[in-house]
Design an enzyme around this catalytic site. Structure first.
Site, PDB file in Angstrom:
ATOM      1  N   GLY A   1     -23.398 -40.543  -0.743  1.00 54.03           N
ATOM      2  CA  GLY A   1     -23.119 -41.609  -1.761  1.00 54.03           C
ATOM      3  C   GLY A   1     -23.327 -42.884  -0.074  1.00 54.03           C
ATOM      4  O   GLY A   1     -23.244 -42.725   0.699  1.00 54.03           O
TER       5      GLY A   1
ATOM      6  N   HIS B   1     -40.741 -50.821   4.266  1.00 56.34           N
ATOM      7  CA  HIS B   1     -41.288 -50.584   4.962  1.00 56.34           C
ATOM      8  C   HIS B   1     -42.471 -51.396   5.835  1.00 56.34           C
ATOM      9  O   HIS B   1     -43.662 -51.362   6.674  1.00 56.34           O
ATOM     10  CB  HIS B   1     -42.405 -49.011   5.710  1.00 56.34           C
ATOM     11  CG  HIS B   1     -41.839 -47.979   5.629  1.00 56.34           C
ATOM     12  ND1 HIS B   1     -42.203 -46.484   5.492  1.00 56.34           N
ATOM     13  CD2 HIS B   1     -40.219 -48.048   5.998  1.00 56.34           C
ATOM     14  CE1 HIS B   1     -40.768 -45.980   5.368  1.00 56.34           C
ATOM     15  NE2 HIS B   1     -39.787 -46.677   5.659  1.00 56.34           N
TER      16      HIS B   1
ATOM     17  N   HIS C   1     -30.672 -44.859   5.253  1.00 58.10           N
ATOM     18  CA  HIS C   1     -29.834 -43.015   5.414  1.00 58.10           C
ATOM     19  C   HIS C   1     -28.112 -43.069   4.616  1.00 58.10           C
ATOM     20  O   HIS C   1     -27.535 -42.168   4.946  1.00 58.10           O
ATOM     21  CB  HIS C   1     -29.601 -42.740   7.465  1.00 58.10           C
ATOM     22  CG  HIS C   1     -31.207 -43.028   6.816  1.00 58.10           C
ATOM     23  ND1 HIS C   1     -31.798 -42.380   8.167  1.00 58.10           N
ATOM     24  CD2 HIS C   1     -32.249 -43.702   6.447  1.00 58.10           C
ATOM     25  CE1 HIS C   1     -33.335 -41.770   7.855  1.00 58.10           C
ATOM     26  NE2 HIS C   1     -33.956 -42.720   7.616  1.00 58.10           N
TER      27      HIS C   1
ATOM     28  N   ASN D   1     -31.399 -39.289  12.027  1.00 55.41           N
ATOM     29  CA  ASN D   1     -30.885 -39.803  12.112  1.00 55.41           C
ATOM     30  C   ASN D   1     -30.675 -40.718  13.900  1.00 55.41           C
ATOM     31  O   ASN D   1     -29.894 -41.264  14.587  1.00 55.41           O
ATOM     32  CB  ASN D   1     -29.326 -39.521  11.593  1.00 55.41           C
ATOM     33  CG  ASN D   1     -29.063 -39.855  10.630  1.00 55.41           C
ATOM     34  OD1 ASN D   1     -30.119 -40.747   9.729  1.00 55.41           O
ATOM     35  ND2 ASN D   1     -28.120 -39.667   9.952  1.00 55.41           N
TER      36      ASN D   1
ATOM     37  N   THR E   1     -48.922 -57.832   9.043  1.00 56.14           N
ATOM     38  CA  THR E   1     -47.592 -58.621   9.034  1.00 56.14           C
ATOM     39  C   THR E   1     -46.373 -58.001   9.740  1.00 56.14           C
ATOM     40  O   THR E   1     -45.418 -57.772   8.596  1.00 56.14           O
ATOM     41  CB  THR E   1     -47.715 -59.700   7.914  1.00 56.14           C
ATOM     42  OG1 THR E   1     -47.233 -58.738   6.991  1.00 56.14           O
ATOM     43  CG2 THR E   1     -48.428 -60.420   7.607  1.00 56.14           C
TER      44      THR E   1
ATOM     45  N   ASP F   1     -42.757 -59.044   3.197  1.00 57.04           N
ATOM     46  CA  ASP F   1     -43.817 -59.299   2.047  1.00 57.04           C
ATOM     47  C   ASP F   1     -44.185 -57.949   1.793  1.00 57.04           C
ATOM     48  O   ASP F   1     -44.255 -57.390   1.896  1.00 57.04           O
ATOM     49  CB  ASP F   1     -44.977 -60.040   2.881  1.00 57.04           C
ATOM     50  CG  ASP F   1     -45.685 -59.427   4.174  1.00 57.04           C
ATOM     51  OD1 ASP F   1     -45.186 -58.557   4.190  1.00 57.04           O
ATOM     52  OD2 ASP F   1     -46.211 -60.313   4.987  1.00 57.04           O
TER      53      ASP F   1
ATOM     54  N   GLU G   1     -22.856 -37.540  11.471  1.00 61.36           N
ATOM     55  CA  GLU G   1     -24.524 -36.933  10.954  1.00 61.36           C
ATOM     56  C   GLU G   1     -25.027 -37.877  11.595  1.00 61.36           C
ATOM     57  O   GLU G   1     -26.402 -38.086  11.409  1.00 61.36           O
ATOM     58  CB  GLU G   1     -24.425 -38.118   9.175  1.00 61.36           C
ATOM     59  CG  GLU G   1     -23.690 -37.394   8.427  1.00 61.36           C
ATOM     60  CD  GLU G   1     -23.376 -38.369   7.217  1.00 61.36           C
ATOM     61  OE1 GLU G   1     -24.043 -38.924   6.855  1.00 61.36           O
ATOM     62  OE2 GLU G   1     -22.163 -38.289   6.934  1.00 61.36           O
TER      63      GLU G   1
ATOM     64  N   PRO H   1     -35.801 -37.921   3.559  1.00 61.12           N
ATOM     65  CA  PRO H   1     -36.859 -37.819   3.378  1.00 61.12           C
ATOM     66  C   PRO H   1     -37.424 -38.311   4.928  1.00 61.12           C
ATOM     67  O   PRO H   1     -37.344 -38.700   5.883  1.00 61.12           O
ATOM     68  CB  PRO H   1     -37.349 -38.974   2.962  1.00 61.12           C
ATOM     69  CG  PRO H   1     -36.463 -39.397   2.105  1.00 61.12           C
ATOM     70  CD  PRO H   1     -35.537 -39.294   2.845  1.00 61.12           C
TER      71      PRO H   1
ATOM     72  N   VAL I   1     -25.962 -39.992   2.416  1.00 63.41           N
ATOM     73  CA  VAL I   1     -25.471 -38.689   2.122  1.00 63.41           C
ATOM     74  C   VAL I   1     -24.232 -38.977   1.302  1.00 63.41           C
ATOM     75  O   VAL I   1     -23.670 -40.021   1.638  1.00 63.41           O
ATOM     76  CB  VAL I   1     -25.710 -38.752   3.813  1.00 63.41           C
ATOM     77  CG1 VAL I   1     -24.707 -37.450   4.035  1.00 63.41           C
ATOM     78  CG2 VAL I   1     -26.932 -38.447   4.019  1.00 63.41           C
TER      79      VAL I   1
ATOM     80  N   ARG J   1     -32.298 -49.898   7.388  1.00 60.93           N
ATOM     81  CA  ARG J   1     -33.091 -48.013   7.591  1.00 60.93           C
ATOM     82  C   ARG J   1     -31.096 -47.417   7.423  1.00 60.93           C
ATOM     83  O   ARG J   1     -31.493 -46.015   6.810  1.00 60.93           O
ATOM     84  CB  ARG J   1     -33.235 -48.235   8.641  1.00 60.93           C
ATOM     85  CG  ARG J   1     -33.843 -46.613   8.975  1.00 60.93           C
ATOM     86  CD  ARG J   1     -35.040 -46.554   9.625  1.00 60.93           C
ATOM     87  NE  ARG J   1     -34.924 -44.798   9.913  1.00 60.93           N
ATOM     88  CZ  ARG J   1     -35.239 -44.232  11.020  1.00 60.93           C
ATOM     89  NH1 ARG J   1     -35.105 -44.565  12.492  1.00 60.93           N
ATOM     90  NH2 ARG J   1     -35.476 -42.367  11.058  1.00 60.93           N
TER      91      ARG J   1
HETATM   92  C1  HEM Z   1     -39.920 -42.207   1.444  1.00 58.89           C
HETATM   93  C2  HEM Z   1     -39.291 -42.355   2.397  1.00 58.89           C
HETATM   94  C3  HEM Z   1     -38.525 -42.562   3.805  1.00 58.89           C
HETATM   95  C4  HEM Z   1     -39.335 -42.172   4.731  1.00 58.89           C
HETATM   96  C5  HEM Z   1     -40.714 -40.163   4.980  1.00 58.89           C
HETATM   97  C6  HEM Z   1     -38.709 -42.857   6.236  1.00 58.89           C
HETATM   98  C7  HEM Z   1     -39.461 -42.957   7.508  1.00 58.89           C
HETATM   99  C8  HEM Z   1     -38.983 -43.277   8.361  1.00 58.89           C
HETATM  100  C9  HEM Z   1     -39.806 -43.102   9.402  1.00 58.89           C
HETATM  101  C10 HEM Z   1     -39.971 -42.067   9.928  1.00 58.89           C
HETATM  102  C11 HEM Z   1     -39.113 -44.620  10.748  1.00 58.89           C
HETATM  103  C12 HEM Z   1     -39.482 -44.257  11.582  1.00 58.89           C
HETATM  104  C13 HEM Z   1     -38.657 -43.909  12.245  1.00 58.89           C
HETATM  105  C14 HEM Z   1     -38.506 -44.000  14.124  1.00 58.89           C
HETATM  106  O1  HEM Z   1     -39.381 -43.468  14.608  1.00 58.89           O
HETATM  107  O2  HEM Z   1     -38.237 -45.084  14.981  1.00 58.89           O
HETATM  108  C15 HEM Z   1     -38.828 -45.543   9.280  1.00 58.89           C
HETATM  109  C16 HEM Z   1     -38.638 -46.476   9.876  1.00 58.89           C
HETATM  110  C17 HEM Z   1     -37.785 -47.516   8.890  1.00 58.89           C
HETATM  111  N1  HEM Z   1     -37.206 -47.389   7.765  1.00 58.89           N
HETATM  112 FE1  HEM Z   1     -38.120 -45.683   6.171  1.00 58.89          FE
HETATM  113  N2  HEM Z   1     -38.414 -44.173   5.507  1.00 58.89           N
HETATM  114  C18 HEM Z   1     -38.380 -43.792   3.837  1.00 58.89           C
HETATM  115  C19 HEM Z   1     -37.579 -44.629   2.566  1.00 58.89           C
HETATM  116  C20 HEM Z   1     -37.396 -45.963   3.510  1.00 58.89           C
HETATM  117  C21 HEM Z   1     -36.412 -46.739   2.692  1.00 58.89           C
HETATM  118  C22 HEM Z   1     -35.784 -46.379   1.380  1.00 58.89           C
HETATM  119  C23 HEM Z   1     -36.042 -47.948   3.110  1.00 58.89           C
HETATM  120  C24 HEM Z   1     -35.185 -48.891   3.307  1.00 58.89           C
HETATM  121  C25 HEM Z   1     -34.525 -49.526   1.762  1.00 58.89           C
HETATM  122  C26 HEM Z   1     -36.234 -47.798   4.923  1.00 58.89           C
HETATM  123  C27 HEM Z   1     -36.645 -48.538   5.971  1.00 58.89           C
HETATM  124  C28 HEM Z   1     -36.778 -48.296   7.173  1.00 58.89           C
HETATM  125  C29 HEM Z   1     -36.922 -49.395   8.043  1.00 58.89           C
HETATM  126  C30 HEM Z   1     -36.930 -50.826   8.145  1.00 58.89           C
HETATM  127  C31 HEM Z   1     -37.600 -48.808   9.177  1.00 58.89           C
HETATM  128  C32 HEM Z   1     -37.874 -49.759  10.728  1.00 58.89           C
HETATM  129  C33 HEM Z   1     -36.160 -49.187  11.413  1.00 58.89           C
HETATM  130  C34 HEM Z   1     -37.117 -50.193  12.490  1.00 58.89           C
HETATM  131  O3  HEM Z   1     -37.240 -50.832  13.198  1.00 58.89           O
HETATM  132  O4  HEM Z   1     -35.494 -49.571  13.996  1.00 58.89           O
HETATM  133  N3  HEM Z   1     -37.381 -46.385   5.017  1.00 58.89           N
HETATM  134  N4  HEM Z   1     -38.820 -44.524   8.092  1.00 58.89           N
END
Ligand code: HEM
Length: 319
Positions: free
Chosen positions: A70, A192, A64, A94, A240, A245, A88, A161, A68, A60
């Site tokens: 690159g 996700h 992020h 963030n 899961t 997966d 940031e 996003p 921003v 994640r």
């Molecule tokens: C497509 C638009 C995306 C949105 C709107 C988004 C939004 C979010 C949000 C709101 C969370 C929860 C944050 C929290 O409550 O702590 C999250 C978690 C996460 N995001 Fe995204 N995300 C996006 C794309 C991505 C991408 C492209 C990746 C990686 C390639 C990613 C990887 C993750 C991961 C692995 C988590 C869990 C992190 C943790 O357990 O601490 N996300 N994301």
């Protein structure tokens, strides 16, 4: 000079200078820090024993960072008034990033073996790959050789996003940085498949969003009661939780995507993302292969190379 010679020189120069990612290579550190992969893996293997989310946290952070200016490690810089750096980190997307300690631990291990060589931006890219594979996901050769920025861009975090973005906005944000707004968007959202999200990021959907399965909505209502603590965490992938997966996509087919942005990939009528969700739900191999390519695309966003930027000694500060 004859014009064909001139053309040849121009062509050669444009091949040499063109595409700022032309210098990234999986073997970038083979002469300067040949154990880089095993050192990073060693730290992460240790960390995952105590924190199953460590891979999710680092990927994640990589995303992020890359959104921003690159993939330049700008996300990792702390506030530093003397050097004009406004972090940031203190922005809504963030504030909930939890990868900073693990990045420091990896950096310390690398500085002990090969001081001043491996960038913080590369730690994020390589750590992401290793974190994914430790959770059962694909393994791939990560192009390396990014350097670290000497600046941060707090205002630029508005390009990351938000879970409240509608589908058009989501696609626009991917396009704006040069990612594909269908294949890259669907494949990268597949991250996700592991990790957690806070109630505050999805509770507005409970009992109101018709694209949320009613039974799932009830379960979420118990985890996130109205007026409750918005910081309570739940699994992004309800089937899961900690495995990398393709169940993220079957969840979407069953209206069990957690974030509005997740579900929109499948539930937006006529969207070109729907058939991609179906493809990945049907074939984990197809998902993994596409995910690897999309991660390489993400990691190629405007890296600093050559003499640009620096190799930070401490990921939180410029040298
Ligand atoms: C497509 C638009 C995306 C949105 C709107 C988004 C939004 C979010 C949000 C709101 C969370 C929860 C944050 C929290 O409550 O702590 C999250 C978690 C996460 N995001 Fe995204 N995300 C996006 C794309 C991505 C991408 C492209 C990746 C990686 C390639 C990613 C990887 C993750 C991961 C692995 C988590 C869990 C992190 C943790 O357990 O601490 N996300 N994301």
């Amino acid at each position: 000079m004859p014009s064909f010679q001139m053309t040849a020189i121009v062509l050669l120069l444009s091949v040499m200078l063109g595409g700022s990612n032309a210098q990234l290579s999986p073997t970038f550190y083979s002469n300067t820090c040949s154990d880089v992969v095993s050192i990073v893996r060693g730290v992460l293997e240790q960390a995952v024993q105590n924190d199953i989310r460590v891979g999710a946290k680092i990927i994640r952070a990589h995303f992020h960072d890359c959104m921003v200016n690159g993939c330049d490690g700008s996300l990792l810089l702390d506030d530093d008034a003397a050097n004009g750096i406004v972090s940031e980190k203190d922005t809504p997307p963030n504030e909930t990033i939890e990868a900073f300690q693990i990045v420091d631990d990896i950096k310390t291990a690398l500085e002990n073996s090969c001081p001043g060589v491996v960038s913080c931006a590369d730690i994020l890219a390589l750590g992401s790959q290793i974190g994914v594979s430790l959770a059962g996901g694909p393994t791939w050769q990560v192009p390396l050789g990014r350097r670290d920025s000497r600046t941060a861009n707090q205002a630029g975090t508005s390009g990351i996003p938000s879970p409240l973005d509608d589908f058009d906005e989501l696609q626009r944000k991917f396009r704006d940085v040069g990612l594909d707004d269908s294949t890259d968007l669907v494949a990268l959202s597949g991250a996700h498949t592991f990790g957690r999200a806070r109630c505050s990021t999805f509770s507005h959907r409970i009992g109101t969003d018709t694209t949320l399965d009613p039974t799932f909505s009830q379960v979420l209502g118990q985890i996130c009661p109205e007026g409750g603590n918005g910081d309570v965490l739940t699994n992004l992938d309800s089937s899961t939780a900690d495995d990398f997966d393709n169940n993220y996509y079957t969840n979407l087919q069953n209206n069990r995507g957690l974030l509005q942005t997740d579900q929109s990939l499948f539930s937006t009528a006529g969207a070109n993302t729907v058939s991609i969700v179906n493809r990945f739900a049907n074939s984990q191999t197809d998902f993994f292969d596409t995910f690897v390519q999309s991660m390489i695309n993400l990691g190629n966003l405007s890296p600093l190379t050559g003499n640009n930027g620096e190799i930070r000694a401490n990921c939180r500060r410029i040298n």
